[in-house]
Design an enzyme around this catalytic site. Structure first.
Site, PDB file in Angstrom:
ATOM      1  N   ASN A  89      -0.301  13.028  28.721  1.00 41.95           N
ATOM      2  CA  ASN A  89      -0.265  14.283  27.968  1.00 41.95           C
ATOM      3  C   ASN A  89      -1.274  15.327  28.452  1.00 41.95           C
ATOM      4  OD1 ASN A  89      -0.047  15.899  25.300  1.00 41.95           O
ATOM      5  ND2 ASN A  89      -2.183  15.220  25.332  1.00 41.95           N
ATOM      6  N   TYR A 156       2.338  26.535  36.164  1.00 42.60           N
ATOM      7  CA  TYR A 156       2.489  25.737  34.931  1.00 42.60           C
ATOM      8  C   TYR A 156       3.960  25.358  34.722  1.00 42.60           C
ATOM      9  CZ  TYR A 156       1.986  24.424  30.004  1.00 42.60           C
ATOM     10  OH  TYR A 156       2.005  23.743  28.802  1.00 42.60           O
ATOM     11  N   LYS A 160       5.672  21.609  34.707  1.00 37.28           N
ATOM     12  CA  LYS A 160       6.324  21.062  33.512  1.00 37.28           C
ATOM     13  C   LYS A 160       7.794  20.740  33.767  1.00 37.28           C
ATOM     14  CE  LYS A 160       2.705  20.966  30.928  1.00 37.28           C
ATOM     15  NZ  LYS A 160       2.166  19.670  30.470  1.00 37.28           N
ATOM     16  N   THR A 191      -3.366  24.955  19.505  1.00 32.84           N
ATOM     17  CA  THR A 191      -4.479  24.206  20.107  1.00 32.84           C
ATOM     18  C   THR A 191      -5.310  25.190  20.933  1.00 32.84           C
ATOM     19  OG1 THR A 191      -3.297  23.770  22.158  1.00 32.84           O
ATOM     20  CG2 THR A 191      -2.966  22.171  20.386  1.00 32.84           C
TER      21      THR A 191
HETATM   22  P1  NAP Z   1      -5.692  21.212  24.735  1.00 30.04           P
HETATM   23  O1  NAP Z   1      -6.152  21.148  23.319  1.00 30.04           O
HETATM   24  O2  NAP Z   1      -6.289  22.189  25.671  1.00 30.04           O
HETATM   25  O3  NAP Z   1      -5.754  19.746  25.339  1.00 30.04           O
HETATM   26  C1  NAP Z   1      -5.603  19.486  26.697  1.00 30.04           C
HETATM   27  C2  NAP Z   1      -6.100  18.079  26.966  1.00 30.04           C
HETATM   28  O4  NAP Z   1      -5.924  17.762  28.351  1.00 30.04           O
HETATM   29  C3  NAP Z   1      -7.571  17.931  26.639  1.00 30.04           C
HETATM   30  O5  NAP Z   1      -7.788  16.697  26.001  1.00 30.04           O
HETATM   31  C4  NAP Z   1      -8.227  17.961  28.007  1.00 30.04           C
HETATM   32  O6  NAP Z   1      -9.417  17.204  27.967  1.00 30.04           O
HETATM   33  C5  NAP Z   1      -7.166  17.248  28.848  1.00 30.04           C
HETATM   34  N1  NAP Z   1      -7.322  17.547  30.273  1.00 30.04           N
HETATM   35  C6  NAP Z   1      -7.145  18.737  30.893  1.00 30.04           C
HETATM   36  N2  NAP Z   1      -7.403  18.615  32.202  1.00 30.04           N
HETATM   37  C7  NAP Z   1      -7.743  17.321  32.428  1.00 30.04           C
HETATM   38  C8  NAP Z   1      -8.117  16.577  33.576  1.00 30.04           C
HETATM   39  N3  NAP Z   1      -8.184  17.131  34.796  1.00 30.04           N
HETATM   40  N4  NAP Z   1      -8.383  15.267  33.430  1.00 30.04           N
HETATM   41  C9  NAP Z   1      -8.326  14.671  32.218  1.00 30.04           C
HETATM   42  N5  NAP Z   1      -7.966  15.315  31.087  1.00 30.04           N
HETATM   43  C10 NAP Z   1      -7.689  16.629  31.200  1.00 30.04           C
HETATM   44  O7  NAP Z   1      -4.143  21.558  24.771  1.00 30.04           O
HETATM   45  P2  NAP Z   1      -2.843  20.880  24.112  1.00 30.04           P
HETATM   46  O8  NAP Z   1      -2.012  22.001  23.647  1.00 30.04           O
HETATM   47  O9  NAP Z   1      -3.177  19.760  23.193  1.00 30.04           O
HETATM   48  O10 NAP Z   1      -2.155  20.300  25.433  1.00 30.04           O
HETATM   49  C11 NAP Z   1      -1.654  18.974  25.529  1.00 30.04           C
HETATM   50  C12 NAP Z   1      -0.407  19.011  26.390  1.00 30.04           C
HETATM   51  O11 NAP Z   1       0.605  19.766  25.714  1.00 30.04           O
HETATM   52  C13 NAP Z   1      -0.590  19.696  27.756  1.00 30.04           C
HETATM   53  O12 NAP Z   1       0.062  18.953  28.750  1.00 30.04           O
HETATM   54  C14 NAP Z   1       0.090  21.030  27.562  1.00 30.04           C
HETATM   55  O13 NAP Z   1       0.540  21.575  28.778  1.00 30.04           O
HETATM   56  C15 NAP Z   1       1.208  20.661  26.622  1.00 30.04           C
HETATM   57  N6  NAP Z   1       1.817  21.755  25.872  1.00 30.04           N
HETATM   58  C16 NAP Z   1       1.056  22.536  25.055  1.00 30.04           C
HETATM   59  C17 NAP Z   1       1.659  23.586  24.351  1.00 30.04           C
HETATM   60  C18 NAP Z   1       0.864  24.497  23.455  1.00 30.04           C
HETATM   61  O14 NAP Z   1       1.402  25.552  23.013  1.00 30.04           O
HETATM   62  N7  NAP Z   1      -0.362  24.142  23.080  1.00 30.04           N
HETATM   63  C19 NAP Z   1       3.042  23.814  24.484  1.00 30.04           C
HETATM   64  C20 NAP Z   1       3.786  22.984  25.313  1.00 30.04           C
HETATM   65  C21 NAP Z   1       3.164  21.951  26.006  1.00 30.04           C
HETATM   66  P3  NAP Z   1     -10.775  17.538  28.739  1.00 30.04           P
HETATM   67  O15 NAP Z   1     -10.911  19.035  28.766  1.00 30.04           O
HETATM   68  O16 NAP Z   1     -11.802  16.844  27.900  1.00 30.04           O
HETATM   69  O17 NAP Z   1     -10.591  16.931  30.077  1.00 30.04           O
END
Ligand code: NAP
Length: 252
Positions: A89, A156, A160, A191
């Site tokens: 994720n 991005y 995806k 988030t």
């Molecule tokens: P978030 O709160 O920014 O969380 C992202 C997570 O990914 C954090 O735990 C971050 O942890 C981790 N991460 C990022 N880069 C990393 C790396 N190089 N190594 C290890 N961990 C890493 O955002 P979120 O919205 O929960 O995102 C979770 C997933 O949902 C992502 O894949 C995102 O693309 C997807 N998504 C989000 C949305 C949205 O609107 N929020 C919509 C569609 C899909 P650290 O910074 O501690 O490493």
């Protein structure tokens, strides 16, 4: 307690959707292995889960590193005797730039963090999962790269969309051995990632308006769909790209 006796590895567990999913999986009995870069957040989350009577271990690292993918699976096997479930994720949005202005290094970083990480994760998770009843992998894709072309998000979106192709191939390769592999496609989710994009009231309203439901999801709502897809309630679902997008795909 759908996950009693199971272990579940979650990347991106330090925040947002991954953190919410870890809490829900642990609350339903899973022993969780938490991954992300920020160890202090993982440590706090593990403590919270253990304080509630759950089981959790954590390891900080970069999901783009193959050694980290190996180490997380090793930790699952050493701590809990094997690996049943994985939620790949972790992800980043990257800098929002028109394609003609995107440095190759930025493209590489986003593809590595979002897509290569999912492949490396699966590569090392699958051998540990084969033969374990109910084993399943879930990837976090997005509505971006599937339902909507958002200017500035070339890397991005490509990462995806790539996860959906990866999911389909892995599901076909390992389905005969009983392993399920799916992708979840969240809509806008409240988030840190979404707030960095929708950083003004106007931008936030614009994102909310994309959805038929006229709002963003909470991380807990997306996590509930993720947990469903990892559970035996979804035991005939594999190779699927499951929209949890509040209706973005039908409101264009
Ligand atoms: P978030 O709160 O920014 O969380 C992202 C997570 O990914 C954090 O735990 C971050 O942890 C981790 N991460 C990022 N880069 C990393 C790396 N190089 N190594 C290890 N961990 C890493 O955002 P979120 O919205 O929960 O995102 C979770 C997933 O949902 C992502 O894949 C995102 O693309 C997807 N998504 C989000 C949305 C949205 O609107 N929020 C919509 C569609 C899909 P650290 O910074 O501690 O490493």
């Amino acid at each position: 307690m759908r996950f009693e006796g199971k272990s579940a590895l979650i990347t991106g567990a330090s925040a947002g959707i991954g953190r919410a999913a870890a809490l829900q999986l642990a609350a339903e009995g899973a022993a969780v292995i938490l991954g992300a870069r920020r160890g202090e957040y993982l440590s706090d989350l593990a403590e919270e889960i253990i304080a509630k009577g759950g089981k959790a271990v954590w390891l900080a690292g970069d999901v783009g590193e193959e050694d980290y993918a190996v180490a997380l699976v090793d930790l699952a096997c050493k701590s809990f005797g094997g690996l049943d479930l994985a939620f790949n994720n972790a992800g980043i949005l990257g800098d929002l730039l028109p394609a003609t202005e995107m440095p190759k290094a930025e493209w590489d970083l986003v593809i590595r963090t979002n897509l290569t990480s999912a492949m490396l994760g699966a590569k090392h998770q699958i051998p540990a999962m084969l033969g374990r009843p109910g084993a399943a992998i879930l990837m976090t894709s997005s509505f971006v790269g599937h339902s909507l072309g958002v200017p500035g998000m070339a890397a991005y979106a490509a990462s995806k969309a790539g996860m959906i192709g990866l999911t389909q191939v892995l599901a076909a390769e390992y389905g005969p051995q009983g392993l399920r592999i799916n992708a979840i496609l969240p809509g806008g989710t409240d988030t840190a990632m979404a707030r960095s994009f929708a950083d003004t009231e106007e931008a936030r309203t614009g994102v909310e308006e994309l959805h038929a439901l006229k709002r963003m999801a909470t991380p807990e709502e997306i996590a509930r769909t993720a947990v469903f897809l990892l559970s035996s309630d979804a035991q005939f679902v594999t190779g699927a790209a499951i929209l949890a997008d509040g209706g973005i795909s039908v409101t264009r």
